[in-house]
Motif scaffolding. Structure first.
Motif, PDB file in Angstrom:
ATOM      1  N   VAL A 373       0.853  -1.190   0.000  1.00  0.00           N
ATOM      2  CA  VAL A 373       0.000   0.000   0.000  1.00  0.00           C
ATOM      3  C   VAL A 373       0.887   1.238   0.000  1.00  0.00           C
ATOM      4  O   VAL A 373       1.832   1.327   0.793  1.00  0.00           O
ATOM      5  N   ASP A 374       0.558   2.223  -0.893  1.00  0.00           N
ATOM      6  CA  ASP A 374       1.242   3.513  -0.889  1.00  0.00           C
ATOM      7  C   ASP A 374       0.554   4.392   0.160  1.00  0.00           C
ATOM      8  O   ASP A 374      -0.574   4.858  -0.044  1.00  0.00           O
ATOM      9  N   LEU A 375       1.209   4.585   1.305  1.00  0.00           N
ATOM     10  CA  LEU A 375       0.585   5.290   2.432  1.00  0.00           C
ATOM     11  C   LEU A 375       0.264   6.742   2.084  1.00  0.00           C
ATOM     12  O   LEU A 375      -0.750   7.285   2.540  1.00  0.00           O
ATOM     13  N   ALA A 376       1.095   7.394   1.279  1.00  0.00           N
ATOM     14  CA  ALA A 376       0.821   8.782   0.897  1.00  0.00           C
ATOM     15  C   ALA A 376      -0.455   8.878   0.082  1.00  0.00           C
ATOM     16  O   ALA A 376      -1.276   9.790   0.272  1.00  0.00           O
ATOM     17  N   ALA A 377      -0.661   7.905  -0.822  1.00  0.00           N
ATOM     18  CA  ALA A 377      -1.882   7.909  -1.629  1.00  0.00           C
ATOM     19  C   ALA A 377      -3.113   7.664  -0.764  1.00  0.00           C
ATOM     20  O   ALA A 377      -4.163   8.280  -0.948  1.00  0.00           O
ATOM     21  N   VAL A 378      -2.970   6.763   0.228  1.00  0.00           N
ATOM     22  CA  VAL A 378      -4.080   6.492   1.150  1.00  0.00           C
ATOM     23  C   VAL A 378      -4.430   7.748   1.950  1.00  0.00           C
ATOM     24  O   VAL A 378      -5.604   8.094   2.131  1.00  0.00           O
ATOM     25  N   ALA A 379      -3.409   8.448   2.427  1.00  0.00           N
ATOM     26  CA  ALA A 379      -3.639   9.676   3.199  1.00  0.00           C
ATOM     27  C   ALA A 379      -4.330  10.723   2.339  1.00  0.00           C
ATOM     28  O   ALA A 379      -5.233  11.436   2.796  1.00  0.00           O
ATOM     29  N   ASN A 380      -3.924  10.836   1.063  1.00  0.00           N
ATOM     30  CA  ASN A 380      -4.523  11.814   0.160  1.00  0.00           C
ATOM     31  C   ASN A 380      -5.982  11.487  -0.090  1.00  0.00           C
ATOM     32  O   ASN A 380      -6.845  12.374  -0.110  1.00  0.00           O
ATOM     33  N   ALA A 381      -6.295  10.190  -0.252  1.00  0.00           N
ATOM     34  CA  ALA A 381      -7.682   9.778  -0.481  1.00  0.00           C
ATOM     35  C   ALA A 381      -8.546  10.084   0.739  1.00  0.00           C
ATOM     36  O   ALA A 381      -9.682  10.559   0.616  1.00  0.00           O
ATOM     37  N   LEU A 399      -1.757  18.830   3.440  1.00  0.00           N
ATOM     38  CA  LEU A 399      -1.072  17.534   3.395  1.00  0.00           C
ATOM     39  C   LEU A 399       0.390  17.787   3.037  1.00  0.00           C
ATOM     40  O   LEU A 399       0.695  18.408   2.026  1.00  0.00           O
ATOM     41  N   GLN A 400       1.284  17.315   3.876  1.00  0.00           N
ATOM     42  CA  GLN A 400       2.712  17.501   3.637  1.00  0.00           C
ATOM     43  C   GLN A 400       3.387  16.130   3.584  1.00  0.00           C
ATOM     44  O   GLN A 400       3.293  15.364   4.543  1.00  0.00           O
ATOM     45  N   PHE A 401       4.049  15.830   2.437  1.00  0.00           N
ATOM     46  CA  PHE A 401       4.836  14.604   2.354  1.00  0.00           C
ATOM     47  C   PHE A 401       5.884  14.773   1.262  1.00  0.00           C
ATOM     48  O   PHE A 401       5.732  15.592   0.346  1.00  0.00           O
ATOM     49  N   ASP A 402       6.936  13.998   1.363  1.00  0.00           N
ATOM     50  CA  ASP A 402       8.030  14.039   0.392  1.00  0.00           C
ATOM     51  C   ASP A 402       7.704  13.067  -0.737  1.00  0.00           C
ATOM     52  O   ASP A 402       7.688  11.848  -0.538  1.00  0.00           O
ATOM     53  N   PRO A 403       7.417  13.599  -1.940  1.00  0.00           N
ATOM     54  CA  PRO A 403       7.029  12.702  -3.048  1.00  0.00           C
ATOM     55  C   PRO A 403       8.148  11.760  -3.461  1.00  0.00           C
ATOM     56  O   PRO A 403       7.899  10.735  -4.092  1.00  0.00           O
ATOM     57  N   ASN A 404       9.384  12.085  -3.086  1.00  0.00           N
ATOM     58  CA  ASN A 404      10.518  11.237  -3.464  1.00  0.00           C
ATOM     59  C   ASN A 404      10.792  10.134  -2.440  1.00  0.00           C
ATOM     60  O   ASN A 404      11.696   9.328  -2.624  1.00  0.00           O
ATOM     61  N   CYS A 405      10.057  10.183  -1.341  1.00  0.00           N
ATOM     62  CA  CYS A 405      10.299   9.203  -0.263  1.00  0.00           C
ATOM     63  C   CYS A 405       9.341   8.029  -0.436  1.00  0.00           C
ATOM     64  O   CYS A 405       8.117   8.214  -0.462  1.00  0.00           O
ATOM     65  N   GLY A 406       9.850   6.848  -0.583  1.00  0.00           N
ATOM     66  CA  GLY A 406       9.007   5.666  -0.716  1.00  0.00           C
ATOM     67  C   GLY A 406       8.336   5.327   0.601  1.00  0.00           C
ATOM     68  O   GLY A 406       9.001   5.110   1.608  1.00  0.00           O
ATOM     69  N   LEU A 407       6.973   5.333   0.623  1.00  0.00           N
ATOM     70  CA  LEU A 407       6.232   5.077   1.861  1.00  0.00           C
ATOM     71  C   LEU A 407       5.296   3.890   1.651  1.00  0.00           C
ATOM     72  O   LEU A 407       4.105   3.959   1.942  1.00  0.00           O
ATOM     73  N   GLU A 408       5.821   2.806   1.131  1.00  0.00           N
ATOM     74  CA  GLU A 408       5.014   1.623   0.882  1.00  0.00           C
ATOM     75  C   GLU A 408       5.019   0.722   2.115  1.00  0.00           C
ATOM     76  O   GLU A 408       6.068   0.392   2.652  1.00  0.00           O
ATOM     77  N   GLU A 438      -3.223  19.795   9.809  1.00  0.00           N
ATOM     78  CA  GLU A 438      -2.101  19.397   8.964  1.00  0.00           C
ATOM     79  C   GLU A 438      -1.934  17.880   9.040  1.00  0.00           C
ATOM     80  O   GLU A 438      -2.044  17.284  10.120  1.00  0.00           O
ATOM     81  N   VAL A 439      -1.649  17.273   7.853  1.00  0.00           N
ATOM     82  CA  VAL A 439      -1.361  15.846   7.795  1.00  0.00           C
ATOM     83  C   VAL A 439       0.067  15.704   7.267  1.00  0.00           C
ATOM     84  O   VAL A 439       0.357  16.106   6.133  1.00  0.00           O
ATOM     85  N   HIS A 440       0.961  15.192   8.120  1.00  0.00           N
ATOM     86  CA  HIS A 440       2.352  14.994   7.729  1.00  0.00           C
ATOM     87  C   HIS A 440       2.595  13.505   7.519  1.00  0.00           C
ATOM     88  O   HIS A 440       2.347  12.699   8.420  1.00  0.00           O
ATOM     89  N   VAL A 441       3.081  13.154   6.321  1.00  0.00           N
ATOM     90  CA  VAL A 441       3.409  11.764   6.020  1.00  0.00           C
ATOM     91  C   VAL A 441       4.909  11.714   5.733  1.00  0.00           C
ATOM     92  O   VAL A 441       5.407  12.432   4.860  1.00  0.00           O
ATOM     93  N   SER A 442       5.629  10.882   6.479  1.00  0.00           N
ATOM     94  CA  SER A 442       7.087  10.862   6.328  1.00  0.00           C
ATOM     95  C   SER A 442       7.635   9.514   6.759  1.00  0.00           C
ATOM     96  O   SER A 442       6.922   8.683   7.337  1.00  0.00           O
TER      97      SER A 442
END
Length: 680
Positions: A373-381, A399-408, A438-442
């Motif tokens: 599961v891509d956690l950033a995509a789940v958070a965005n949904a 929503l704040q997350f690093d698009p280059n950081c793999g969060l699977e 704010e939603v921070h995904v990291s």
């Protein structure tokens, strides 16, 4: 050297000039000269004073010198006091014999020779002083002798008492030398410890083997430090079960402060220890009982809240449905009604989903699917699903997350979305208008939970940070528990069952993750942090919202009705329904607003919700019935509430309501109830 104290000399003469002459002669002796101008006066002085010598005139009116002398000799205190007779007549042998018989020591013929008188008086002064000194020495010696006898007697009694107390004492007594070696033990000590006096070298011999190391260490510290010793140990006795003893000891010092050794006691406290153990067991049982009662109370509160949360949207749904089915509606009204029905239906569906989730969790039946599961995509949904709720309150969502950081992570995408959605809807609910979420995904690095494995581990972290009402410090430990809410009263400002965060915690833990809540305190916002290993995952659910309401029929023509409800949908529905029935409706969104209206208006009927923020319906009714004057105080009132238990009905009637109608409200029943309460 201190000067000698003055002695008393009594001068007795009925002629003042004679007394003056005597004082002039004796003045050089430096003593205390006491005057008396009659025998009666002389006797009065003798009642309270002692005299070295008495100079007594023979010829005096009323009572002559011989009579006075006779009375002086009759008193114990003055019996030995020297008397010198003074007379102006020549004496015969018979006269002198009479005087000596009465205790006179001399006769002096007036006029008196000065040197003779002074020398005679001086002799008696010296004699008096020596006699007094001897008397004092004798008294002191007698006092010392008496004190010695008393001390000896007390010593003997003390020794006897000590022997008796030691023999009969209910506690064991031991005495040691300065080194700590026992030199005396009483019978109780020997009975408690099972040691004969001659066999006891140290009280430590009586301590149970398991307690020996601690007893020896503490006794050694005591011998070196000298502080009072007081500890409890098990005693090794022939009995099947060991006894408990309380050992006390203190240093013995002589009157001069010399260290003599130690004295100690051993008291059997076995019964007390058994009572303490029994008491501890009772306390544990009581705590367990109180915990069970608290759990039952929480469940009761949950049932009441559940009833409220289910009935409130049902009221709007059924009300609008009835209006749509029974009356023609224009397109605008129909669209508004359908939107309200749909919104409240979603709200009920979410409640039911939460209840079912908890039921599955309790039974261990909640199953997860396992996929990458891509956690950033789940958070965005999840964020997209709550955006409309946030916009309605003017809340900024970031929503704040690093698009280059793999969060699977590996887990159930729907359940992970449910986790984030629950946290977001919770944040929206408790964040005031114009707030910020704010939603921070990291990705973060932290030590593993296992104490054995301290290798840093990569985690996917989701933080939901809001500027809402925050969490009180005392409630933080319970925020993830089922059936627990910071406010479960009828005045609570926010709805919900108190299940969402409990479900979130369970889902996170099912993904081998962890969740934490933090808040600086009241009105300072809160932060919820979810960590999932970068090999696992979880997912979301669906939100819901309140509702609004509209029309009815006619039979309350011209009746003035005040409707009080903090739920906008219910207030709109009731207002529309009653106006359709011909009533004149005044709407109030809170109990405080209703009180302001009642100060200037007198409606025919009051319809009032119970669970409202700031002031509930019971408080409003109490103020109406007790603090307002007629006719307002007599207004008929109907409680419209989602609290539908029998006890809620009884409480409403006891509070002053004439009727209790449970939500959802059936329009025909409401009209009928209004008609009934308006009858005289």
């Amino acid at each position: 050297m201190l000067s000698e104290s003055k002695v008393n000399i009594l001068l007795v003469d009925d002629q003042p000039e004679n007394l003056l002459a005597l004082e002039a002669i004796l003045e050089d002796l430096g003593q205390n000269l006491v005057r008396a101008m009659s025998g009666e006066a002389a006797l009065r002085h003798l009642l309270h004073q002692d005299f070295a010598v008495i100079l007594l005139d023979v010829q005096m009116p009323n009572m002559d010198g011989f009579e006075v002398a006779s009375l002086i000799r009759s008193r114990e205190r003055s019996r030995e006091t020297p008397i010198i007779f003074l007379t102006a007549f020549s004496t015969t042998e018979q006269f002198m014999f009479r005087g000596y018989a009465l205790g006179a020591v001399d006769y002096l013929i007036k006029p008196i020779a000065t040197n003779v008188l002074k020398s005679k008086v001086a002799v008696f002064i010296e004699l008096f002083r020596k006699t007094e000194a001897l008397r004092q020495q004798t008294a002191a010696l007698q006092q010392q002798t008496a004190q010695l006898e008393t001390i000896n007697t007390e010593l003997q009694m003390s020794e006897e008492r000590f022997r008796s107390l030691s023999t009969c004492s209910p506690v064991g007594v031991f005495v040691t030398e300065t080194s700590g070696r026992c030199v005396y033990t009483n019978p109780r000590f020997q009975a408690l410890c099972g040691l004969a006096e001659e066999a006891c070298q140290n009280w430590l011999q009586a301590v149970h083997a398991d307690d020996q190391p601690e007893a020896a260490a503490t006794w050694s510290d005591y011998l070196q430090g000298g502080q009072e010793y007081s500890l409890e140990f098990r005693l090794s006795t022939p009995a099947a079960a060991p006894l408990w003893g309380h050992i006390r000891a203190a240093r013995m010092l002589s009157d001069q402060g010399k260290f003599l050794g130690h004295v100690g006691t051993i008291e059997d406290i076995t019964e007390r220890k058994q009572a303490e153990a029994a008491n501890a067991r009772i306390i544990r049982e009581q705590a367990a009982r109180e915990e069970a009662e608290a759990a039952n109370r929480m469940k009761d509160e949950f049932i009441a809240i559940l009833s409220h949360e289910l009935r409130t949207p049902l009221n709007a749904i059924l009300g609008w449905t009835h209006l749509i089915r029974s009356r023609p509606c224009n397109e605008s009204t129909l669209a508004n009604a359908l939107e309200i029905i749909e919104r409240n239906a979603h709200s009920q569906a979410k409640l039911i989903e939460d209840i079912l989730d908890v039921s599955q969790i309790v039974r261990g039946k909640l199953q997860l699917e396992r996929h990458p599961v891509d956690l950033a995509a789940v958070a965005n949904a999840a964020l997209d699903t709550v955006r409309s709720l946030a916009e309605a309150k003017g809340i900024t969502l970031v929503l704040q997350f690093d698009p280059n950081c793999g969060l699977e992570v590996v887990g159930d995408a729907m359940r992970l979305q449910q986790v984030i959605w629950n946290l977001l809807t919770n944040a929206v609910k408790f964040t005031p208008e114009q707030g910020r979420i704010e939603v921070h995904v990291s990705a973060v690095e932290a030590a593993a939970d296992s104490e054995a494995d301290q290798t840093p581990q990569q985690w996917a972290q989701v933080q939901v940070i809001d500027t809402g009402i925050g969490i009180e410090p005392e409630f933080l430990p319970y925020v993830f528990e089922r059936f627990r809410q910071a406010d479960s009263t009828t005045t609570r400002s926010h709805g919900g069952l108190g299940l969402g965060l409990a479900i979130v915690r369970h889902l996170v833990e099912q993904h081998q993750g962890a969740i934490q809540a933090d808040s600086p305190g009241r009105n300072q916002g809160s932060t919820f942090t979810v960590r999932l290993p970068l090999q696992l995952g979880q997912s979301p659910a669906q939100p819901s919202r309140p509702s609004t309401v509209t029309p009815a029929t006619t039979s309350l023509e011209g009746v003035q009705v005040l409707v009080v409800d903090d739920d906008a949908d219910t207030l709109a529905f009731l207002s529309c329904l009653l106006r359709t029935e011909g009533a004149q409706v005044t709407a109030a969104a809170s109990a405080i607003e209703a009180l302001e209206i009642l100060n200037s208006e007198t409606p025919a009927v009051l319809l009032c919700d119970i669970s409202m923020p700031d002031m509930d319906g019971y408080t409003l009714m109490h103020k109406l019935r007790t603090q307002m004057s007629d006719p307002q105080a007599q207004i008929p009132a109907i409680a419209l509430t989602a609290h539908a238990r029998l006890s809620d009905q009884q409480q409403a009637l006891a509070a002053g309501f004439q009727r209790h109608l449970a939500k959802p409200i059936e329009p025909r029943m409401l009209v009928q109830a209004i008609t009934q309460v308006m009858r005289p």
